[in-house]
Scaffold this motif. Structure first.
Motif, PDB file in Angstrom:
ATOM      1  N   ALA A   3     -43.126  41.002   8.552  1.00  0.00           N
ATOM      2  CA  ALA A   3     -43.637  40.432   7.309  1.00  0.00           C
ATOM      3  C   ALA A   3     -42.982  41.067   6.093  1.00  0.00           C
ATOM      4  N   THR A   4     -42.477  42.269   6.230  1.00  0.00           N
ATOM      5  CA  THR A   4     -41.919  42.965   5.077  1.00  0.00           C
ATOM      6  C   THR A   4     -40.406  43.097   5.098  1.00  0.00           C
ATOM      7  N   LYS A   5     -39.762  42.863   6.225  1.00  0.00           N
ATOM      8  CA  LYS A   5     -38.321  43.098   6.297  1.00  0.00           C
ATOM      9  C   LYS A   5     -37.589  41.922   6.941  1.00  0.00           C
ATOM     10  N   PRO A   6     -36.926  41.100   6.120  1.00  0.00           N
ATOM     11  CA  PRO A   6     -36.141  40.008   6.688  1.00  0.00           C
ATOM     12  C   PRO A   6     -34.885  40.536   7.382  1.00  0.00           C
ATOM     13  N   SER A   7     -34.336  39.715   8.243  1.00  0.00           N
ATOM     14  CA  SER A   7     -33.117  40.059   8.961  1.00  0.00           C
ATOM     15  C   SER A   7     -32.109  38.934   8.769  1.00  0.00           C
ATOM     16  N   VAL A   8     -30.889  39.291   8.364  1.00  0.00           N
ATOM     17  CA  VAL A   8     -29.854  38.294   8.088  1.00  0.00           C
ATOM     18  C   VAL A   8     -28.660  38.536   9.006  1.00  0.00           C
ATOM     19  N   LEU A   9     -28.183  37.457   9.613  1.00  0.00           N
ATOM     20  CA  LEU A   9     -26.991  37.482  10.454  1.00  0.00           C
ATOM     21  C   LEU A   9     -25.924  36.624   9.792  1.00  0.00           C
ATOM     22  N   PHE A  10     -24.766  37.236   9.506  1.00  0.00           N
ATOM     23  CA  PHE A  10     -23.609  36.519   8.972  1.00  0.00           C
ATOM     24  C   PHE A  10     -22.634  36.287  10.121  1.00  0.00           C
ATOM     25  N   VAL A  11     -22.187  35.053  10.275  1.00  0.00           N
ATOM     26  CA  VAL A  11     -21.295  34.716  11.388  1.00  0.00           C
ATOM     27  C   VAL A  11     -20.064  33.993  10.880  1.00  0.00           C
ATOM     28  N   CYS A  12     -18.887  34.492  11.261  1.00  0.00           N
ATOM     29  CA  CYS A  12     -17.636  33.758  11.077  1.00  0.00           C
ATOM     30  C   CYS A  12     -16.835  33.918  12.362  1.00  0.00           C
ATOM     31  N   VAL A  13     -15.731  33.242  12.473  1.00  0.00           N
ATOM     32  CA  VAL A  13     -14.995  33.224  13.732  1.00  0.00           C
ATOM     33  C   VAL A  13     -14.576  34.625  14.175  1.00  0.00           C
ATOM     34  N   HIS A  14     -13.869  35.354  13.329  1.00  0.00           N
ATOM     35  CA  HIS A  14     -13.283  36.627  13.741  1.00  0.00           C
ATOM     36  C   HIS A  14     -14.116  37.851  13.369  1.00  0.00           C
ATOM     37  N   ASN A  15     -15.157  37.682  12.557  1.00  0.00           N
ATOM     38  CA  ASN A  15     -16.000  38.790  12.095  1.00  0.00           C
ATOM     39  C   ASN A  15     -15.126  39.907  11.528  1.00  0.00           C
ATOM     40  N   ALA A  16     -14.100  39.495  10.788  1.00  0.00           N
ATOM     41  CA  ALA A  16     -13.155  40.464  10.243  1.00  0.00           C
ATOM     42  C   ALA A  16     -12.977  40.336   8.734  1.00  0.00           C
ATOM     43  N   GLY A  17     -13.529  39.302   8.142  1.00  0.00           N
ATOM     44  CA  GLY A  17     -13.336  39.074   6.717  1.00  0.00           C
ATOM     45  C   GLY A  17     -14.609  38.635   6.030  1.00  0.00           C
ATOM     46  N   ARG A  18     -14.856  37.322   6.029  1.00  0.00           N
ATOM     47  CA  ARG A  18     -15.998  36.767   5.287  1.00  0.00           C
ATOM     48  C   ARG A  18     -17.332  37.376   5.685  1.00  0.00           C
ATOM     49  N   SER A  19     -17.633  37.384   6.968  1.00  0.00           N
ATOM     50  CA  SER A  19     -18.941  37.898   7.402  1.00  0.00           C
ATOM     51  C   SER A  19     -19.071  39.391   7.148  1.00  0.00           C
ATOM     52  N   GLN A  20     -17.978  40.124   7.272  1.00  0.00           N
ATOM     53  CA  GLN A  20     -18.025  41.565   7.002  1.00  0.00           C
ATOM     54  C   GLN A  20     -18.208  41.834   5.507  1.00  0.00           C
ATOM     55  N   MET A  21     -17.552  41.036   4.658  1.00  0.00           N
ATOM     56  CA  MET A  21     -17.742  41.208   3.219  1.00  0.00           C
ATOM     57  C   MET A  21     -19.175  40.855   2.828  1.00  0.00           C
ATOM     58  N   ALA A  22     -19.713  39.775   3.399  1.00  0.00           N
ATOM     59  CA  ALA A  22     -21.088  39.381   3.094  1.00  0.00           C
ATOM     60  C   ALA A  22     -22.075  40.464   3.533  1.00  0.00           C
ATOM     61  N   ALA A  23     -21.875  41.010   4.718  1.00  0.00           N
ATOM     62  CA  ALA A  23     -22.756  42.076   5.203  1.00  0.00           C
ATOM     63  C   ALA A  23     -22.655  43.298   4.297  1.00  0.00           C
ATOM     64  N   GLY A  24     -21.448  43.624   3.865  1.00  0.00           N
ATOM     65  CA  GLY A  24     -21.266  44.752   2.951  1.00  0.00           C
ATOM     66  C   GLY A  24     -21.992  44.531   1.634  1.00  0.00           C
ATOM     67  N   TRP A  25     -21.862  43.323   1.094  1.00  0.00           N
ATOM     68  CA  TRP A  25     -22.574  42.997  -0.151  1.00  0.00           C
ATOM     69  C   TRP A  25     -24.083  43.133   0.043  1.00  0.00           C
ATOM     70  N   LEU A  26     -24.602  42.588   1.162  1.00  0.00           N
ATOM     71  CA  LEU A  26     -26.048  42.620   1.368  1.00  0.00           C
ATOM     72  C   LEU A  26     -26.552  44.048   1.537  1.00  0.00           C
TER      73      LEU A  26
END
Length: 139
Positions: A3-26
């Motif tokens: 109830a207090t802690k959401p969980s976010v999963l970012f997915v891209c093909v290689h998990n080497a660029g977009r999803s890693q940058m998004a996770a870093g930002w979050l």
């Protein structure tokens, strides 16, 4: 998700660029208030060094991260799943929020192009944080 802690999963093909940058930002914007995961449908051997450089320019260090394979367990445990060009490989579970962010792939791009991708991801993650943690949203 608790109830207090959401969980976010970012997915891209290689998990080497977009999803890693998004996770870093979050991680940077939400701290430990959100559980952050990232994965790929076909993970690369390492994170894109230009993505690492672009994130370092804004004070976010993603050098310790490694590309990971998307697992059924990570997807099921996430309250929000954000895909970035991985097609339909992400399983859907009832009660989850799904978003597909159309973003250019930083693979093979120079720093100028990756900066623009980084900034767009940063804007989207700020909006995500504002929705998930309206009392904690910051820039």
């Amino acid at each position: 998700m608790t109830a207090t802690k959401p969980s976010v999963l970012f997915v891209c093909v290689h998990n080497a660029g977009r999803s890693q940058m998004a996770a870093g930002w979050l991680r940077h914007l939400a701290g430990d208030a959100v559980e952050v995961r990232s994965a790929g449908s076909a993970p690369a051997d390492r994170i894109n060094p230009v993505a690492v450089e672009a994130m370092a320019e804004v004070g976010i260090d993603i050098t310790a991260q490694t590309p990971k394979i998307l697992t059924h367990e990570d997807a099921e445990a996430s309250s929000v799943v954000i895909t970035m060009g991985c097609g339909d490989v992400c399983p859907y579970f009832p009660g989850q929020r799904h978003e597909d962010w159309t973003l250019d792939d930083p693979a093979g791009q120079g720093i100028e192009a990756v900066r623009a991708i980084r900034d767009e991801i940063g804007d989207r993650v700020r909006a995500l944080v504002a929705g998930l943690l309206p009392h904690r949203a910051r820039s």
